[in-house]
Design a protein around this motif. Structure first.
Motif, short mmCIF file in Angstrom:
data_model
loop_
_atom_site.label_atom_id
_atom_site.label_comp_id
_atom_site.label_asym_id
_atom_site.label_seq_id
_atom_site.Cartn_x
_atom_site.Cartn_y
_atom_site.Cartn_z
N LEU A 1 -13.59 43.15 3.84
CA LEU A 1 -13.24 41.81 4.27
C LEU A 1 -12.86 40.94 3.07
O LEU A 1 -11.86 40.21 3.11
N CYS A 2 -13.66 41.01 2.00
CA CYS A 2 -13.36 40.24 0.80
C CYS A 2 -12.02 40.65 0.18
O CYS A 2 -11.24 39.81 -0.25
N SER A 3 -11.78 41.93 0.15
CA SER A 3 -10.53 42.44 -0.40
C SER A 3 -9.33 41.94 0.41
O SER A 3 -8.31 41.52 -0.16
N GLU A 4 -9.46 41.96 1.71
CA GLU A 4 -8.39 41.47 2.57
C GLU A 4 -8.16 39.98 2.36
O GLU A 4 -7.03 39.51 2.28
N LEU A 5 -9.24 39.22 2.23
CA LEU A 5 -9.13 37.79 1.99
C LEU A 5 -8.48 37.51 0.65
O LEU A 5 -7.62 36.63 0.53
N GLU A 6 -8.86 38.25 -0.39
CA GLU A 6 -8.26 38.08 -1.71
C GLU A 6 -6.76 38.38 -1.67
O GLU A 6 -5.95 37.66 -2.26
N LYS A 7 -6.40 39.45 -0.96
CA LYS A 7 -4.98 39.81 -0.84
C LYS A 7 -4.20 38.70 -0.15
O LYS A 7 -3.13 38.29 -0.63
N GLN A 8 -4.74 38.20 0.96
CA GLN A 8 -4.04 37.17 1.69
C GLN A 8 -3.96 35.87 0.90
O GLN A 8 -2.94 35.19 0.92
#
Length: 88
Positions: free
Chosen positions: A61-68
Motif C-alpha cells: 500500500l505504501c509503495s503504491e501511494l509513493e508511486k502515485q
C-alpha cells in the motif's frame, strides 16, 4: 547524459533522497522498529505469520501511494512549467 536518460537507466532514484537527512523519519523508523520487536516477541508463530501478511500488505500500500504521489507531483511540475512558457 540528460536527466531523462539518467532516470531511464536508473541513475536517478528520487526515493533515495527523501529520507537521507530527515531526522524525523529516522526517529519514527527507530520507534517503529522497537515497537515491532516488542510485539513480535509476544506473538505465537501463527500470529507472527498473520502479522507478516499484514506487514507485507502495508508495504505494498505504501509503495503504491509513493508511486502515485510521484506521478502526481511530476504531472503538477510539468503543468507548472508548461503554463510558465504558455503564459501571455
Amino acid at each position: 547524459m540528460k536527466t531523462i536518460e539518467n532516470l531511464y537507466y536508473g541513475n536517478i532514484n528520487p526515493c533515495e533522497n527523501m529520507t537521507r537527512d530527515n531526522e524525523n523519519y529516522k526517529d519514527l523508523l527507530s520507534l517503529y522498529s522497537r515497537n515491532q520487536e516488542k510485539l513480535l516477541s509476544t506473538l505465537t508463530e501463527e500470529q507472527k505469520e498473520r502479522y507478516e501478511k499484514i506487514h507485507d500488505c502495508a508495504d505494498e500500500l505504501c509503495s503504491e501511494l509513493e508511486k502515485q504521489s510521484f506521478i502526481n507531483g511530476f504531472r503538477l511540475g510539468v503543468q507548472l512549467v508548461t503554463e510558465s512558457f504558455c503564459e501571455e
